[in-house]
Scaffold this motif. Structure first.
Motif, PDB file in Angstrom:
ATOM      1  N   SER A 196       0.831  -1.201   0.000  1.00 26.02           N
ATOM      2  CA  SER A 196       0.000   0.000   0.000  1.00 26.02           C
ATOM      3  C   SER A 196       0.864   1.249   0.000  1.00 26.02           C
ATOM      4  N   LYS A 197       0.221   2.363  -0.303  1.00 28.89           N
ATOM      5  CA  LYS A 197       0.853   3.669  -0.274  1.00 28.89           C
ATOM      6  C   LYS A 197       0.182   4.472   0.827  1.00 28.89           C
ATOM      7  N   ALA A 198       0.963   5.021   1.755  1.00 29.70           N
ATOM      8  CA  ALA A 198       0.408   5.765   2.885  1.00 29.70           C
ATOM      9  C   ALA A 198       0.731   7.248   2.737  1.00 29.70           C
ATOM     10  N   TYR A 199      -0.255   8.084   3.100  1.00 30.15           N
ATOM     11  CA  TYR A 199      -0.104   9.535   3.044  1.00 30.15           C
ATOM     12  C   TYR A 199      -0.567  10.119   4.377  1.00 30.15           C
ATOM     13  N   GLY A 200       0.134  11.145   4.866  1.00 29.03           N
ATOM     14  CA  GLY A 200      -0.259  11.784   6.113  1.00 29.03           C
ATOM     15  C   GLY A 200       0.011  13.276   6.094  1.00 29.03           C
ATOM     16  N   ASP A 201      -0.802  14.006   6.847  1.00 23.76           N
ATOM     17  CA  ASP A 201      -0.628  15.454   6.980  1.00 23.76           C
ATOM     18  C   ASP A 201      -0.757  15.804   8.460  1.00 23.76           C
ATOM     19  N   ASN A 202       0.343  16.221   9.075  1.00 24.95           N
ATOM     20  CA  ASN A 202       0.335  16.532  10.510  1.00 24.95           C
ATOM     21  C   ASN A 202      -0.358  17.850  10.807  1.00 24.95           C
ATOM     22  N   GLU A 203      -0.450  18.750   9.821  1.00 31.53           N
ATOM     23  CA  GLU A 203      -1.159  20.013  10.028  1.00 31.53           C
ATOM     24  C   GLU A 203      -2.667  19.804   9.997  1.00 31.53           C
ATOM     25  N   LEU A 204      -3.133  18.952   9.069  1.00 30.78           N
ATOM     26  CA  LEU A 204      -4.565  18.672   8.956  1.00 30.78           C
ATOM     27  C   LEU A 204      -5.003  17.524   9.861  1.00 30.78           C
ATOM     28  N   ASN A 205      -4.018  16.822  10.439  1.00 33.36           N
ATOM     29  CA  ASN A 205      -4.300  15.640  11.256  1.00 33.36           C
ATOM     30  C   ASN A 205      -5.087  14.612  10.439  1.00 33.36           C
ATOM     31  N   GLU A 206      -4.614  14.336   9.235  1.00 38.61           N
ATOM     32  CA  GLU A 206      -5.277  13.398   8.335  1.00 38.61           C
ATOM     33  C   GLU A 206      -4.304  12.291   7.942  1.00 38.61           C
ATOM     34  N   PHE A 207      -4.862  11.111   7.642  1.00 37.55           N
ATOM     35  CA  PHE A 207      -4.052   9.973   7.201  1.00 37.55           C
ATOM     36  C   PHE A 207      -4.878   9.143   6.231  1.00 37.55           C
ATOM     37  N   LYS A 208      -4.226   8.638   5.209  1.00 38.16           N
ATOM     38  CA  LYS A 208      -4.919   7.821   4.222  1.00 38.16           C
ATOM     39  C   LYS A 208      -3.985   6.737   3.716  1.00 38.16           C
ATOM     40  N   GLU A 209      -4.513   5.537   3.583  1.00 41.43           N
ATOM     41  CA  GLU A 209      -3.726   4.417   3.079  1.00 41.43           C
ATOM     42  C   GLU A 209      -4.455   3.813   1.884  1.00 41.43           C
TER      43      GLU A 209
END
Length: 832
Positions: A196-209
């Protein structure tokens, strides 16, 4: 869900192996032949080591050849053991006390000082810098993730090999090997790979795999099993104070509270990948707590963890898990930032924690690579749903996996794929697999039609007497886009036939647009819950009161027809619209009455006819599901928050409907993990009915006249003891997880768990609604409007690992007719 899936693990078989160059095992004793727990064992001139368990036992192996072993512990002289063979089992190593420590009892017991301890100075440096390491240091991040799940049947012996269970499957035992962690023999039985490919944004507090490929050895319908194990082994951060596994919060050895629950020893220092690191050993101060033993290597400048090992002690208050072992490795980016590159997790599921008991290993290996940082993506990217089921992703060619794997399969792992292709054709294995499936699901499969659920076949209540229910559903795969369910029931006392039938279709898989309809004609206990909908498959307590407290004759005959639309515009957020028509009348008119006066003609009516349209919103943040069809299975029951809002309107005149009203209902349920102090579960319900309605359409405060514990009911209330049109209800229950009992010597070994609870409800009932009632019943029951009704309880859980008992006490309204001031309820279940 997760608890009965656990049972299926013990019905599956397979094969695969690893080999090592050096293997050692044995026991460490003192000069009095007493075991030395948590002693440090390491191959000389290496960073490969382990720690003895509570009984002084150890096992260790390495892919390299090693000629000597070093054994050390606080208060004892370090000992070097020469290894003359590649494999040396059942060693007995005796440590001699240091002369300066012979009279120091506290050192002999392994307790380390909380003052002037260099290991604690290093631990404090880790706390100060823990937010400066890993992906949290960057605004955005992305990485590739390869995950391998494996199940192994362990402790293979002649008794198992010759068991009748494996008649016709003897070929699977042609080769066996030993675990590098425990030294036990094992047979791999299942393998799943995912990329899988994981993406995260610490400013938006979002995560998607985003899943890009999946492959498993075994049966094609393994999504539930895979999702179950992934949830058990959910991602965690070792820098957090508490690590959550198996519904429990374990104190991390890097926790700021660690000093009070762990002993720390500065053991060694060495270069690892050109970085000078310190080695710290840790082990628990007390038994029966949710803690680990192990060691970690920490860099001397960034104070970031380079390697860490965690192993749950056998005395920890956790069921069905005999051992749990974790390894994590970190790599250095730009000479200063440590990023996780490998995470290995192994647990031993077993009925008993005895050393020679047989069980099933669950292993997860996760590799991380191709890190990228500060590449911002729009918030819509994280909120948009990915098509949850793409056949191409689940059927990747072998060439894809040869290029995509971050770690090649060894020859034995490759054999798993070959073996299970053969095993699926063996009748004996199919028979064993089918038995496990029936026990787990409660249904018997007949090629596209499931008969069941078997557990609802027999019931009893006051009106029907003994009740027999037979039913089934269409079921071809877990991803069916349509499903039809139905049942027929017969009561031997009232001699009446009841039935229910429903169907649903998944119109669009991405938005999860579902159309459903059905009809149910049955006997029901109104007021089974405060917050409810006109769901054809809704909960009814009518047939579950096989063992009841007192007489319950206030059952209702209901004929309900409903049609609904449901859509999920965002993950775990659903919007539903439904229309329904129902008739309500007493199941036995001589025992109970729903009579009302027609508000226009003042005529007496005995049957309620009602048309209703409802809109509801459900948000379940953190909910995890499996399945991509019209039905999905929740795999983390009770482990996520739920918010539910329902607005319904009664329409008068359509299909001779009797009343016009509006009703609003709100439910908020939330579990709270309170670190080492256990788990609090809260439930808040609010509701109000606007307009004049009779008894059958009011909100009944849910009592419980059974000896079974039922969520969000009041165990000391009889059915219909309180009736409202406006209500507010709060339920609180805290499970200490054995924190108190573990400190009581006589109770410590029983691993019992203490529970306390309090619940209350306030409600009103208008004079207009009371005036509609022609039975006189509402004149006597009323609502808890002067003061809120409340109860409190204390309970003991984990009795024989599967039973819980609660003792309930009424707080007020002692003068109510047939009021119960004290009661006992119980429940069974498989809980970790």
């Amino acid at each position: 869900m997760r608890y009965w899936v656990l049972g299926v693990l013990f019905f599956v078989i397979g094969i695969s192996f690893l080999s090592a160059q050096t293997k050692v095992s044995g026991y460490v004793y003192d000069s009095n032949k007493q075991s030395v727990p948590f002693a440090n064992i390491v191959f000389v001139n290496s960073t490969i080591g382990t720690i003895t368990d509570e009984n002084g036992k150890f096992y260790m192996e390495s892919d390299q050849n090693h000629s000597s072993l070093k054994v050390s512990f606080i208060g004892f002289e370090t000992k070097i053991i020469e290894l003359t063979k590649r494999t040396t089992y059942e060693m007995e190593i005796t440590l001699e006390e240091e002369a300066a420590a012979l009279d120091a009892v506290v050192i002999y017991k392994g307790k380390t000082s909380k003052k002037n301890n260099p290991a604690l100075d290093i631990l404090r440096k880790i706390w100060e810098n823990r937010r400066e390491n890993g992906v949290k240091k960057f605004k955005q991040y992305a990485y590739d993730k390869y995950e391998k799940l494996e199940f192994d049947l362990n402790t293979i012996d002649s008794a198992l090999i010759n068991s009748r269970v494996f008649n016709g499957m003897e070929f699977i035992f042609e080769d066996i090997d030993t675990s590098r962690i425990s030294g036990k023999t094992y047979l791999p039985i299942f393998l799943n790979e995912a990329l899988s490919k994981a993406y995260g944004d610490n400013e938006l507090n979002e995560f998607k795999e985003v899943l890009t490929g999946n492959k498993n050895a075994g049966f094609s319908d393994n999504q539930t099993l895979i999702a179950f194990v992934k949830d058990l082994y959910s991602d965690y951060d070792i820098y957090e104070n508490y690590l959550k596994f198996f519904d429990k919060s374990f104190t991390s050895p890097l926790s700021k509270t660690g000093i009070s629950v762990y002993n720390y020893v500065l053991s060694d220092s060495a270069y690892i990948d050109n970085k000078w690191c310190y080695n710290i050993i840790y082990y628990p101060r007390r038994e029966n707590e949710l803690t680990f033993k192990g060691d970690f290597w920490v860099n001397d400048s960034t104070w970031a963890i380079k390697e860490i090992n965690l192993e749950v002690t056998k005395s920890a208050n956790i069921n069905w898990v005999k051992d749990l072992y974790i390894e994590q490795e970190f790599d250095v980016l730009n000479d200063s930032i440590f990023l996780i590159t490998k995470d290995y997790f192994q647990s031993d599921f077993a009925f008993s924690k005895k050393e020679k008991s047989r069980g099933v290993y669950g292993k997860r290996t996760t590799l991380y690579d191709n890190y990228k940082f500060d590449q911002k993506k729009d918030k819509k990217f994280y909120q948009s749903q990915v098509d949850p089921y793409d056949k191409d992703i689940y059927n990747r060619e072998d060439t894809f996996w040869q290029n995509a794997r971050m770690e090649s399969l060894n020859k034995d792992e490759q054999k798993v794929y070959e073996l299970l292709d053969t095993l699926k054709t063996v009748k004996a294995f199919k028979r064993l697999y089918n038995v496990g499936t029936i026990l787990a699901s409660g249904y018997v499969d007949f090629n596209g039609f499931d008969f069941g659920p078997l557990f609802n076949t027999i019931g009893y209540n006051t009106i029907e007497g003994f009740r027999v229910r037979l039913g089934g559903r269409t079921y071809f795969t877990a991803n069916d886009r349509w499903r039809i369910e139905g049942y027929g029931a017969y009561g031997f006392k009232d001699q009446k036939f009841k039935y229910g039938i429903s169907g649903k279709y998944l119109v669009d898989r991405k938005s999860r647009l579902i159309v459903s309809a059905g009809n149910r004609n049955d006997v029901e206990q109104l007021g089974a819950s405060l917050t409810n909908t006109n769901d054809v498959e809704g909960r009814s307590l009518a047939s579950s009161s096989i063992v009841a407290t007192g007489d319950n004759s206030r059952l209702t005959a209901i004929n309900l027809s409903a049609f609904s639309l449901q859509i999920e515009p965002r993950k775990n957020f659903t919007v539903g619209v439904s229309g329904s028509f129902r008739t309500l009348e007493p199941a036995d008119r001589s025992l109970f009455s729903l009579d009302f006066l027609d508000p226009e003609t003042n005529e007496l009516r005995t049957k309620i006819k009602q048309t209703e349209i409802a809109t509801n919103l459900t948000y379940s943040p953190g909910r995890k599901t499996t399945g991509y069809g019209v039905d999905r299975i929740i795999i983390n029951d009770g482990d996520y928050a739920q918010l539910f809002l329902n607005y319904s309107t009664g329409i008068k005149g359509i299909l001779e409907s009797d009343f016009e009203y509006q009703k609003i209902q709100f439910l908020y349920q939330q579990p709270w993990n309170i670190g080492g102090f256990g788990r609090l579960t809260s439930s808040l319900e609010l509701g109000k009915t606007f307009g004049e309605v009779p008894l059958g359409l009011l909100s009944v405060v849910p009592g419980n006249q059974t000896y079974l514990s039922i969520q969000n009911t009041f165990p000391l209330l009889n059915f219909y003891e309180f009736v409202t049109d406006t209500y507010a209800s709060l339920h609180l229950e805290h499970n200490f997880g054995g924190r108190i009992f573990s400190r009581i010597p006589l109770l410590r070994e029983l691993n019992l768990r203490e529970l306390v609870g309090v619940r209350g409800v306030w409600g009103e009932l208008s004079d207009e609604n009371i005036a509609l009632d022609a039975s006189g019943f509402l004149q006597t029951v009323g609502a808890p409007n002067n003061e809120a009704y409340w109860e409190y309880s204390a309970g003991v859980g984990n009795i024989f690992k599967i039973f819980r008992i609660d003792f309930h006490f009424r707080g007020n309204y002692f003068d109510n007719p047939d009021a119960r001031n004290f009661g006992i309820t119980g429940s069974f279940g498989f809980y970790f």
